[in-house]
Scaffold this motif. Structure first.
Motif, PDB file in Angstrom:
ATOM      1  N   THR A 476     -65.519  98.015 -11.304  1.00  0.00           N
ATOM      2  CA  THR A 476     -65.137  98.263 -12.697  1.00  0.00           C
ATOM      3  C   THR A 476     -66.129  97.521 -13.578  1.00  0.00           C
ATOM      4  O   THR A 476     -66.831  96.607 -13.115  1.00  0.00           O
ATOM      5  CB  THR A 476     -63.715  97.788 -12.993  1.00  0.00           C
ATOM      6  OG1 THR A 476     -63.605  96.390 -12.635  1.00  0.00           O
ATOM      7  CG2 THR A 476     -62.701  98.601 -12.195  1.00  0.00           C
ATOM      8  N   SER A 477     -66.200  97.893 -14.858  1.00  0.00           N
ATOM      9  CA  SER A 477     -67.237  97.270 -15.681  1.00  0.00           C
ATOM     10  C   SER A 477     -66.818  97.174 -17.137  1.00  0.00           C
ATOM     11  O   SER A 477     -65.955  97.925 -17.615  1.00  0.00           O
ATOM     12  CB  SER A 477     -68.543  98.073 -15.583  1.00  0.00           C
ATOM     13  OG  SER A 477     -68.391  99.352 -16.135  1.00  0.00           O
ATOM     14  N   ALA A 478     -67.466  96.246 -17.820  1.00  0.00           N
ATOM     15  CA  ALA A 478     -67.331  96.080 -19.267  1.00  0.00           C
ATOM     16  C   ALA A 478     -68.518  95.261 -19.756  1.00  0.00           C
ATOM     17  O   ALA A 478     -68.937  94.305 -19.085  1.00  0.00           O
ATOM     18  CB  ALA A 478     -66.031  95.377 -19.625  1.00  0.00           C
ATOM     19  N   ALA A 479     -69.068  95.632 -20.911  1.00  0.00           N
ATOM     20  CA  ALA A 479     -70.218  94.899 -21.438  1.00  0.00           C
ATOM     21  C   ALA A 479     -69.805  93.530 -21.967  1.00  0.00           C
ATOM     22  O   ALA A 479     -70.497  92.531 -21.774  1.00  0.00           O
ATOM     23  CB  ALA A 479     -70.907  95.708 -22.530  1.00  0.00           C
ATOM     24  N   GLY A 480     -68.711  93.464 -22.687  1.00  0.00           N
ATOM     25  CA  GLY A 480     -68.242  92.192 -23.234  1.00  0.00           C
ATOM     26  C   GLY A 480     -68.875  91.840 -24.550  1.00  0.00           C
ATOM     27  O   GLY A 480     -68.180  91.480 -25.506  1.00  0.00           O
ATOM     28  N   ALA A 498     -61.821  91.681 -15.628  1.00  0.00           N
ATOM     29  CA  ALA A 498     -61.965  90.561 -14.698  1.00  0.00           C
ATOM     30  C   ALA A 498     -60.621  90.172 -14.086  1.00  0.00           C
ATOM     31  O   ALA A 498     -60.545  89.824 -12.900  1.00  0.00           O
ATOM     32  CB  ALA A 498     -62.582  89.367 -15.414  1.00  0.00           C
ATOM     33  N   SER A 499     -59.563  90.215 -14.875  1.00  0.00           N
ATOM     34  CA  SER A 499     -58.242  89.809 -14.389  1.00  0.00           C
ATOM     35  C   SER A 499     -57.754  90.704 -13.253  1.00  0.00           C
ATOM     36  O   SER A 499     -56.986  90.260 -12.395  1.00  0.00           O
ATOM     37  CB  SER A 499     -57.241  89.821 -15.541  1.00  0.00           C
ATOM     38  OG  SER A 499     -57.613  88.897 -16.550  1.00  0.00           O
ATOM     39  N   ASP A 500     -58.179  91.962 -13.223  1.00  0.00           N
ATOM     40  CA  ASP A 500     -57.741  92.904 -12.209  1.00  0.00           C
ATOM     41  C   ASP A 500     -58.663  92.942 -10.997  1.00  0.00           C
ATOM     42  O   ASP A 500     -58.473  93.776 -10.095  1.00  0.00           O
ATOM     43  CB  ASP A 500     -57.657  94.316 -12.811  1.00  0.00           C
ATOM     44  CG  ASP A 500     -56.504  94.450 -13.802  1.00  0.00           C
ATOM     45  OD1 ASP A 500     -55.554  93.643 -13.698  1.00  0.00           O
ATOM     46  OD2 ASP A 500     -56.570  95.333 -14.675  1.00  0.00           O
ATOM     47  N   ALA A 501     -59.678  92.077 -10.952  1.00  0.00           N
ATOM     48  CA  ALA A 501     -60.670  92.116  -9.866  1.00  0.00           C
ATOM     49  C   ALA A 501     -60.524  90.900  -8.962  1.00  0.00           C
ATOM     50  O   ALA A 501     -59.898  89.896  -9.321  1.00  0.00           O
ATOM     51  CB  ALA A 501     -62.073  92.163 -10.465  1.00  0.00           C
ATOM     52  N   ASP A 502     -61.125  91.015  -7.786  1.00  0.00           N
ATOM     53  CA  ASP A 502     -61.163  89.885  -6.855  1.00  0.00           C
ATOM     54  C   ASP A 502     -62.274  88.908  -7.224  1.00  0.00           C
ATOM     55  O   ASP A 502     -62.185  87.710  -6.932  1.00  0.00           O
ATOM     56  CB  ASP A 502     -61.386  90.394  -5.427  1.00  0.00           C
ATOM     57  CG  ASP A 502     -60.252  91.260  -4.931  1.00  0.00           C
ATOM     58  OD1 ASP A 502     -59.083  90.903  -5.182  1.00  0.00           O
ATOM     59  OD2 ASP A 502     -60.522  92.303  -4.303  1.00  0.00           O
ATOM     60  N   VAL A 503     -63.327  89.425  -7.821  1.00  0.00           N
ATOM     61  CA  VAL A 503     -64.455  88.588  -8.228  1.00  0.00           C
ATOM     62  C   VAL A 503     -65.111  89.253  -9.430  1.00  0.00           C
ATOM     63  O   VAL A 503     -65.123  90.485  -9.557  1.00  0.00           O
ATOM     64  CB  VAL A 503     -65.473  88.414  -7.072  1.00  0.00           C
ATOM     65  CG1 VAL A 503     -66.092  89.739  -6.664  1.00  0.00           C
ATOM     66  CG2 VAL A 503     -66.551  87.400  -7.430  1.00  0.00           C
ATOM     67  N   ALA A 504     -65.627  88.441 -10.333  1.00  0.00           N
ATOM     68  CA  ALA A 504     -66.344  88.953 -11.505  1.00  0.00           C
ATOM     69  C   ALA A 504     -67.813  88.580 -11.390  1.00  0.00           C
ATOM     70  O   ALA A 504     -68.152  87.412 -11.170  1.00  0.00           O
ATOM     71  CB  ALA A 504     -65.756  88.375 -12.787  1.00  0.00           C
ATOM     72  N   THR A 545     -59.769  83.281 -16.825  1.00  0.00           N
ATOM     73  CA  THR A 545     -58.826  84.172 -16.128  1.00  0.00           C
ATOM     74  C   THR A 545     -58.485  83.647 -14.739  1.00  0.00           C
ATOM     75  O   THR A 545     -57.500  84.080 -14.141  1.00  0.00           O
ATOM     76  CB  THR A 545     -59.417  85.588 -15.987  1.00  0.00           C
ATOM     77  OG1 THR A 545     -60.551  85.552 -15.091  1.00  0.00           O
ATOM     78  CG2 THR A 545     -59.831  86.153 -17.333  1.00  0.00           C
ATOM     79  N   GLY A 546     -59.302  82.749 -14.210  1.00  0.00           N
ATOM     80  CA  GLY A 546     -59.100  82.256 -12.857  1.00  0.00           C
ATOM     81  C   GLY A 546     -59.777  83.094 -11.794  1.00  0.00           C
ATOM     82  O   GLY A 546     -59.808  82.703 -10.614  1.00  0.00           O
ATOM     83  N   THR A 547     -60.318  84.255 -12.154  1.00  0.00           N
ATOM     84  CA  THR A 547     -61.067  85.074 -11.197  1.00  0.00           C
ATOM     85  C   THR A 547     -62.391  84.395 -10.893  1.00  0.00           C
ATOM     86  O   THR A 547     -63.096  83.955 -11.810  1.00  0.00           O
ATOM     87  CB  THR A 547     -61.331  86.474 -11.791  1.00  0.00           C
ATOM     88  OG1 THR A 547     -60.082  87.098 -12.078  1.00  0.00           O
ATOM     89  CG2 THR A 547     -62.121  87.344 -10.819  1.00  0.00           C
ATOM     90  N   PRO A 548     -62.764  84.285  -9.613  1.00  0.00           N
ATOM     91  CA  PRO A 548     -64.055  83.660  -9.290  1.00  0.00           C
ATOM     92  C   PRO A 548     -65.206  84.402  -9.981  1.00  0.00           C
ATOM     93  O   PRO A 548     -65.230  85.638 -10.009  1.00  0.00           O
ATOM     94  CB  PRO A 548     -64.145  83.786  -7.767  1.00  0.00           C
ATOM     95  CG  PRO A 548     -62.735  83.939  -7.314  1.00  0.00           C
ATOM     96  CD  PRO A 548     -62.028  84.682  -8.404  1.00  0.00           C
TER      97      PRO A 548
END
Length: 777
Positions: A476-480, A498-504, A545-548
């Motif tokens: 998944t992606s986002a520019a930010g 990022a919150s929905d992913a295992d790693v960002a 978010t706590g995502t690595p």
């Protein structure tokens, strides 16, 4: 193991001094008689025509400093009626079809041969720092990535590939490499440079020269000298470097490329050093470059550099006086046009300048044209109609160099990413082609001013490459945010992804451009070393978010990212890795590529600690007498791997004559579970000397490949001149005394020993060896 020998920086050095034995057989006594006879038949107008270029440019195009200050020089046909020295960037000023442009070029050159009295074609020059800067041409990693790769042979191979394409298109001279030693990361042109270490710059720069010139294209050293030492890292700022810093840090790469690379052209620096502009300094351009080093090629002006003696430096009252000063100092050819040198016609007639000085430079130009075969060229054939400027062979070289240049700065065990993970790809450089290229790439240098024109080469973005590497369904992606903007409206989407992913994977960094149109590049200097815009705040929002987070720095300079090393799961540094760079980054993240890049420049702690170099004396470190620490985030030479390497049995000569060779050997073992490449770096420190010495100095290096469990002994032969310096009389010498020797990085001693240089004080000359050689056993 079979013995393998290598000179660190390519094949064995050539002998120094003037050279008149070109392999094309067009030089020598007969050639000299020919050019002198030709000179004798020239009118003053024909002589000056050989000392200037012509640049056909359009309104609105800005690819040189203060370009708009210079007026139209007329039509090419009229300008070149007496001949022409150089044709400036016919392919690289705007997007043109290469085959069509080649046909035009052949016709123009043919008209010079048949339509002018003397029939002398022009030298065609182009930029070629990251590949030929032309539409649809392969774009290789930026020189800072060459430095990170520590692979001179691969740089030679790249240079030869670039040269072959240029020669096919009728291009004779390339304006590269840049041999400025990085002194301040705030300077915008850092991405054009190789490293902060002069030996690494010299070996890799000379390797590029050898590669390019092996295909019959003349290289041009930039920018002789001092340009990178400008005050506060500002482009065109004064240089107040002392004579010892110039001699021991800034000049050695140029000396190596002249004496050992037989480079055929040198470009003067825009800089003024302690009040004297280089373009008007005969001490540098004639006494040092020619009389001492024996350089016998041509010195060309950096674009508009002669006129700048009048317009910017104010050491000349007008362009005519500027031309007299530059020609007298040793600038042979004015580029890109003849704004100042065309006045020399009148200056000769009025006695303002001796015509013998004109003749001196004209002879140099004619010799260069003889070497290039131009005095015999007729251009009555047809150019190649099918020229692949971005061949699979070019892309393979670009991919190998990109893969070797990626630096794994920090890793808390999250890399390599296993298959099946949900990966959020975030950041302004994640899905942007231009993010992979430096300032002097065609895409950022020229194409950015021609919106709507296609890139012309295949450039996967990092997002594209990660979708291929891990599967599009996992991404998944986002520019930010944008690279250099205060707009945070995209933060919410980035946080959600990022919150929905295992790693960002956050891809941040620079946009290369010109004169304020980028965050790095010519004329794009900085007064801080924070990530541009709100990129740091984007990273921190995702971290919350706590995502690595795997932070990928896609940049043309190092940034102060100590905060990220403390919080991110991994940090990867990629210095503008070129058209194959996205795949190289994806390969490192997946583990398909075992990272082996090493930092060619210190990762700084802050802008306030600049200028800083690992080549600092003890007082440059900072201690309890100052409240400002200069300690870097990561040192020169640092880089991690997915395997581990053990160093053992370091041996060095107990004593070495000051005129001798230091022999060092070390056993290197891959103690991990996967194959990998290591860069064995040998450093030294002169404990006591007549002037202060750096706490660490790179003496030699060797890239090696080892399978799991494999060992190899690396033997390095270091001429003592690698430890030479300018003493209190500014004489370059090797002094006797104790020297610490170690392998590791500039700041980490994996294994160390001590040697003693014995004997008399030994002066260094141009015939002294400059290169460390290595072999594997």
């Amino acid at each position: 193991m079979t013995e393998v020998r290598q000179v660190v920086g390519a094949s064995a050095p050539a002998q120094p001094g003037p050279r008149h034995d070109r392999p094309d057989g067009r030089d020598g006594p007969d050639g000299e008689s020919r050019v002198r006879e030709l000179l004798g038949r020239m009118t003053i107008e024909e002589k000056i025509a050989q000392l200037v270029g012509f640049w056909e440019k359009e309104d609105g195009e800005a690819v040189a400093p203060l370009q708009g200050e210079f007026g139209d020089v007329g039509r090419l046909e009229t300008f070149s009626r007496h001949g022409l020295g150089h044709l400036t960037r016919p392919y690289g000023t705007r997007p043109v079809d290469p085959a069509a442009r080649a046909s035009w070029l052949w016709k123009f050159q043919s008209e010079l041969v048949t339509g002018t009295r003397l029939g002398i074609p022009a030298i065609v020059h182009e930029e070629c720092l990251t590949g030929l800067s032309a539409w649809k041409a392969a774009t290789f990693p930026t020189p800072l990535a060459w430095g990170a790769a520590f692979d001179p042979d691969l740089v030679t191979e790249m240079g030869a590939a670039i040269g072959a394409v240029m020669r096919t298109l009728g291009i004779h001279q390339g304006l590269a490499p840049v041999l400025d030693v990085i002194r301040d990361p705030r300077w915008g042109r850092v991405d054009e440079c190789i490293a902060e270490d002069p030996y690494l710059v010299g070996t890799l720069g000379t390797s590029y020269v050898r590669g390019l010139q092996s295909e019959g294209v003349h290289a041009t050293l930039k920018h002789f000298v001092g340009y990178s030492a400008s005050r506060a890292g500002r482009n065109f700022a004064p240089v107040h470097a002392g004579p010892r810093e110039i001699a021991d840090v800034l000049l050695p790469p140029f000396e190596m490329a002249v004496l050992d690379g037989n480079v055929r052209s040198v470009m003067h620096s825009y800089a003024e050093i302690d009040g004297v502009p280089v373009a008007a300094d005969p001490t540098l351009l004639t006494e040092l470059l020619r009389d001492r080093w024996g350089f016998d090629g041509t010195v060309v002006a950096d674009y508009y550099g002669v006129a700048f003696l009048n317009l910017l430096h104010h050491v000349a009252e007008d362009h005519a006086e500027a031309a007299v000063q530059a020609l007298t100092a040793g600038v042979d050819i004015e580029l890109p046009t003849g704004d100042a040198y065309l006045t020399l016609i009148e200056s000769v007639r009025t006695g303002r300048i001796d015509e013998a000085l004109i003749d001196r430079s004209v002879l140099r130009v004619l010799r260069q044209k003889l070497e290039l075969g131009l005095l015999d060229a007729t251009f009555d054939d047809e150019p190649a109609q099918q020229v692949d400027l971005d061949s699979p062979e070019h892309r393979a070289i670009a991919r190998r160099l990109a893969e070797k240049s990626i630096v794994l700065v920090a890793n808390q065990g999250v890399l390599p990413l296993p298959a099946g993970r949900r990966v959020a790809v975030i950041g302004p450089n994640a899905d942007r082609e231009a993010a992979l290229f430096g300032c002097y790439s065609f895409l950022n240098h020229v194409l950015a001013q021609h919106p709507g024109v296609e890139t012309g080469i295949e450039v996967p973005t990092v997002l594209d490459a990660l979708r291929v590497e891990f599967g599009a369904e996992q991404i998944t992606s986002a520019a930010g945010c944008a690279v250099d903007s205060e707009d945070r409206s995209g933060f919410a989407e980035a946080v959600a992804v990022a919150s929905d992913a295992d790693v960002a994977v956050l891809v941040v960094g620079d946009h290369a451009g010109l004169f304020g149109r980028g965050t790095v590049g010519e004329g794009c200097d900085r007064d801080d070393l924070e990530l541009p815009g709100v990129q740091r705040q984007l990273v921190e929002a995702v971290l919350d978010t706590g995502t690595p987070v795997v932070l990928v720095l896609l940049s043309g300079r190092p940034y102060g990212v100590g905060w990220a090393l403390d919080r991110c799961a991994a940090v990867v540094q990629a210095f503008f890795p070129g058209e194959e760079g996205a795949g190289a980054i994806a390969g490192v993240l997946s583990g398909r590529v075992n990272p082996s890049g090493r930092l060619p420049i210190t990762l700084p702690s802050s802008a306030g600690a600049q200028p800083y170099s690992y080549l600092h004396p003890t007082l440059g470190e900072g201690n309890e007498v100052t409240s400002l620490s200069a300690a870097p985030v990561a040192p020169f030479g640092h880089g991690l791997s997915y395997t581990t390497f053990a160093y053992a049995d370091l041996t060095v000569s107990d004593t070495v004559p000051t005129t001798g060779t230091l022999h060092a050997s070390v056993r290197v073992t891959n103690t991990g579970a996967v194959a990998g490449e290591d860069v064995v770096q040998l450093y030294g420190h002169d404990l006591v000397a007549s002037v202060t010495r750096p706490v660490a100095q790179l003496l030699g290096y060797r890239r090696i490949h080892l399978e799991p469990g494999e060992s190899v002994t690396v033997e390095l032969s270091v001429p003592t001149t690698r430890l030479a310096f300018s003493d209190r009389t500014l004489t370059r010498v090797v002094e006797p005394g104790d020297v610490d020797i170690w392998v590791g990085t500039s700041a980490h001693r994996a294994a160390q020993a001590r040697t003693v240089l014995v004997g008399d004080l030994a002066p260094v000359t141009t015939s002294s060896p400059r290169w460390t050689t290595s072999q594997l056993r």
